[in-house]
Design an enzyme around this catalytic site. Structure first.
Site, short mmCIF file in Angstrom:
data_model
loop_
_atom_site.label_atom_id
_atom_site.label_comp_id
_atom_site.label_asym_id
_atom_site.label_seq_id
_atom_site.Cartn_x
_atom_site.Cartn_y
_atom_site.Cartn_z
N LYS A 22 0.82 -1.21 0.00
CA LYS A 22 0.00 0.00 0.00
C LYS A 22 0.86 1.26 0.00
O LYS A 22 0.47 2.29 -0.56
CB LYS A 22 -0.95 0.00 1.20
N GLU A 39 -10.17 5.42 2.42
CA GLU A 39 -10.90 4.28 2.96
C GLU A 39 -9.87 3.24 3.35
O GLU A 39 -8.75 3.25 2.84
CB GLU A 39 -11.83 3.70 1.88
N SER A 59 2.05 -9.57 -0.51
CA SER A 59 1.66 -8.15 -0.53
C SER A 59 1.83 -7.47 0.81
O SER A 59 2.01 -6.25 0.87
CB SER A 59 0.22 -8.01 -1.02
C1 PLP Z 1 -1.64 -6.86 2.61
C2 PLP Z 1 -2.73 -6.64 1.62
N1 PLP Z 1 -2.74 -7.36 0.50
C3 PLP Z 1 -3.71 -7.21 -0.43
C4 PLP Z 1 -4.74 -6.32 -0.26
C5 PLP Z 1 -5.79 -6.24 -1.31
O1 PLP Z 1 -5.76 -5.07 -2.07
P1 PLP Z 1 -5.28 -5.09 -3.58
O2 PLP Z 1 -6.05 -6.13 -4.29
O3 PLP Z 1 -5.58 -3.72 -4.05
O4 PLP Z 1 -3.83 -5.37 -3.59
C6 PLP Z 1 -4.76 -5.52 0.89
C7 PLP Z 1 -5.85 -4.55 1.09
O5 PLP Z 1 -6.10 -4.03 2.11
C8 PLP Z 1 -3.74 -5.69 1.86
O6 PLP Z 1 -3.72 -4.97 2.98
#
Ligand code: PLP
Lengths: 253, 408
Positions: free
Chosen positions: B86, B108, B376
């Site tokens: 993020k 958000e 992520s």
């Molecule tokens: C660690 C993490 N991975 C994935 C996501 C999913 O979001 P996105 O599909 O935009 O990567 C989030 C969303 O809050 C997140 O905090």
């Protein structure tokens, strides 16, 4: 059709009143009684909002009415059937107001056909700028229905003209930034904005957002053609019940 | 409205009139920044000094041995400042906010990762900050609420609708239509009206740019498959974009929640339950009923618990360029557990979806194949949820004691 109706009414009244209700709120029966007392009290046209789960342009009052109506089992088909009953019963124009997904999922052409069959005059779709609205504009044109477009204080003069070139019936001027149901400052600044709106189009002008008492309506006389009363009637229904609506409308003008 | 951002019929900018001028300004600022070579340099500089870029690529030796198939690599977005990808998006948008001269940001958040990242950016750049978060998510991601507030952000609990991510987005828009003169809305994923899908995936594309170089340097070959979890789609697009023209299979993993058949899930592109619609300013696949009313979604991972999905991903689903799968809450908790034990890594519950799908497929691949998993984020924020999933008796004892302390 809508525009000529408005023009003939304007020969008799200094300013027209448009009210707003959320279909199925508090119930369909109550909504019918609210409309009945509005028409008796001399309202000139009414927008019927088909509830949507994500009404991003609406503030808490109308948002909650949307949510409660849906929780109570309102569907798009029930709203259309209800609208038909209303137009058969009352002799003023009715408009639909809803968010684009409602029309899109129903099918734009099918939706316009249903509107025409139910004798509605037009529709306000607040999340559909003309750039995204080609299908909608064509469908409305085919059925001789009025697409109502919106001006806002952040709209430049040039864009006002662009929007007006697609609008039919009247232009809905939003009084200020923000969502529905918040107070508006009826001031010199609003006057300047309305003068800008007036210059941009020959269509009748409606002003909505924050209109809730006689003083507000009086301020608007000579500046716009239609005063729009939205959240305030829902607030009154919530607090004091359906019975007070007629009196309230009569007190406005 | 000058540019509408369509991906073969998905996307667009379905905006109330009051926001059109704000979006015109944003589109222009973003386009200028994008074509300014100094801007990307400024962006990568800040990401390498304030965050931890380039993030490493970790070879998961033990997991590779465990499955006996493809060689497993993990892209470590969890090592970013604030613990998730993020930060990539937030710092990029923060630089644009400076260019626009605005003084307040709103966002958000679902998992709270985007909220925390936005709050750090606001603290660093001196912006006021308000974060909208659904009541359900406030409860399940409490540690992040605590940090947002310590960082000086105002956290507003959203009690409307389904009280999760979608509802927090609605409230952010309601704030923005009032305060756009001073305020920028830092949308946290590749969804919403144009230019957000393009802009967010532009900033996130740094993930794939690095990963492509790193894997080529280490292995002299491209991966066979890449796995990323899909909430709104920003981490997935971030890693996928650099490989779109390569012979690499891209796998987006959604939340199957309690199982696709139960209806309690958030699978928009890997189930038959979603259909095309327009909400929150854009056209994409939504989990909605026949009337177009949005449905309630479910996932153990707050960040994947969303009704819509990036219009860019909807497009790439239809072209067949990306394969979409879904893994259940239970599979995800098992995958998390295995990853912790075998590699000493603690993925976020969101990221663990990508791991779970990769684990289902790794054994069937050959030892010459390479697979890449995008981690992520890190799982620290999930301590309450994971402790519950494992029914950890010592943790429960600790919470009881702590509660008694506060009663005293
Ligand atoms: C660690 C993490 N991975 C994935 C996501 C999913 O979001 P996105 O599909 O935009 O990567 C989030 C969303 O809050 C997140 O905090």
């Amino acid at each position: 059709m809508l525009e000529s109706y408005l023009r003939s009414r304007l020969k008799e009244k200094e300013i027209l009143l448009m009210t707003h209700i959320v279909l199925g709120y508090p119930t369909f029966e109550d909504a019918f009684r609210i409309i009945e007392s509005m028409v008796e009290a001399g309202v000139d046209l009414i927008e019927l909002q088909i509830p949507f789960s994500e009404p991003i342009a609406d503030g808490p009052v109308i948002l909650h009415a949307n949510q409660k109506s849906l929780a109570g089992g309102a569907t798009v088909q029930k709203c259309i059937d209800f609208a038909q009953k209303v137009t058969e019963t009352f002799d003023i124009p009715f408009l639909f107001m809803s968010y684009y997904n409602i029309l899109f999922k129903y099918g734009i052409d099918r939706f316009a056909a249903a509107m025409a069959r139910s004798d509605l005059y037009g529709a306000i779709v607040p999340d559909l700028p003309p750039e995204e609205g080609q299908d909608f504009l064509e469908a409305m044109q085919n059925k001789r229905l009025a697409p109502i477009f919106i001006f806002s204080p952040t709209t430049p003069d040039e864009r006002m003209k662009y929007l007006a070139s697609f609008g039919k019936g009247f232009i809905y001027c939003v009084a200020r930034k923000g969502v529905t149901g918040v107070d508006t400052d009826f001031s010199k600044q609003l006057e300047k904005y309305l003068a800008r709106c007036r210059k941009a189009t020959d269509l009748p002008l409606a002003l909505g957002f924050g209109v809730k008492e006689k003083a507000d309506v009086e301020f608007l006389i000579g500046k716009v053609d239609i005063a729009v009363i939205g959240s305030q009637t829902i607030r009154l229904v919530d607090k004091e019940g359906v019975g007070v609506i007629g009196e309230f409308i009569k007190s406005l003008r | 409205m000058k540019d509408r951002g369509y991906y073969e019929g998905f996307g667009g900018a379905y905006l109330p009139e009051i926001l059109i001028a704000t979006f015109d300004e944003l589109v222009e600022t973003f386009q200028q920044a994008k074509s300014d070579p100094g801007f990307w340099q400024e962006y990568t500089d800040i990401m390498s000094t304030y965050s931890c870029r380039p993030t490493p690529l970790t070879f998961a030796e033990n997991l590779t041995r465990r499955f006996g198939g493809a060689r497993i690599y993990i892209k470590r977005e969890d090592l970013n400042h604030t613990g998730a990808h993020k930060a990539n998006n937030v710092m990029g948008q923060g630089l644009l906010v400076k260019r626009m001269g605005k003084t307040r940001v709103i966002a958000e958040t679902g998992a709270g990762q985007h909220g925390v990242a936005t709050a750090t950016m606001a603290a660093k750049f001196g912006f006021k900050c308000t974060i909208y978060m659904g009541e359900v998510d406030v409860r399940r991601q409490r540690p992040n609420v605590f940090w947002m507030e310590r960082l000086g952000a105002e956290v507003i609990t959203v009690r409307e609708g389904t009280r999760i991510l979608k509802d927090a987005i609605n409230e952010s828009f309601r704030d923005w239509v009032t305060n756009m003169d001073t305020t920028h809305y830092v949308l946290g994923t590749a969804c919403g009206p144009h230019p957000f899908p393009e802009m967010v995936s532009f900033f996130q594309s740094i993930i794939g740019k690095e990963a492509r170089e790193q894997i080529l340097e280490k292995e002299w070959s491209l991966p066979s498959r890449i796995y990323a979890c899909v909430g709104g789609g920003s981490n997935a697009l971030g890693i996928f974009k650099a490989f779109l023209d390569d012979p690499v299979e891209l796998v987006g993993v959604e939340a199957a929640g309690k199982g696709l058949a139960t209806g309690h899930h958030a699978a928009r592109l890997s189930s038959e339950d979603a259909s095309v619609g327009v909400a929150q300013g854009y056209k994409t696949y939504f989990l909605q009923d026949n009337d177009g009313q949005m449905k309630e979604t479910h996932s153990v991972a707050a960040g994947l618990d969303y009704v819509g999905v990036s219009p860019i991903l909807s497009h790439l689903k239809e072209t067949g360029r990306i394969r979409f799968e879904a893994t259940t809450d239970q599979e995800v908790v098992d995958a998390l557990s295995l990853t912790i034990q075998k590699e000493g890594l603690i993925p976020a519950l969101e990221s663990a979806h990508a791991f779970a799908q990769a684990f289902k497929e790794a054994s069937a691949l050959s030892k010459k194949d390479i697979i890449l998993i995008n981690q992520s984020g890190r799982g620290d924020k999930d301590i309450f949820t994971v402790a519950d999933a494992f029914a950890d008796p010592k943790w429960q004892e600790f919470i009881k004691e702590k509660a008694e302390e506060y009663h005293a």
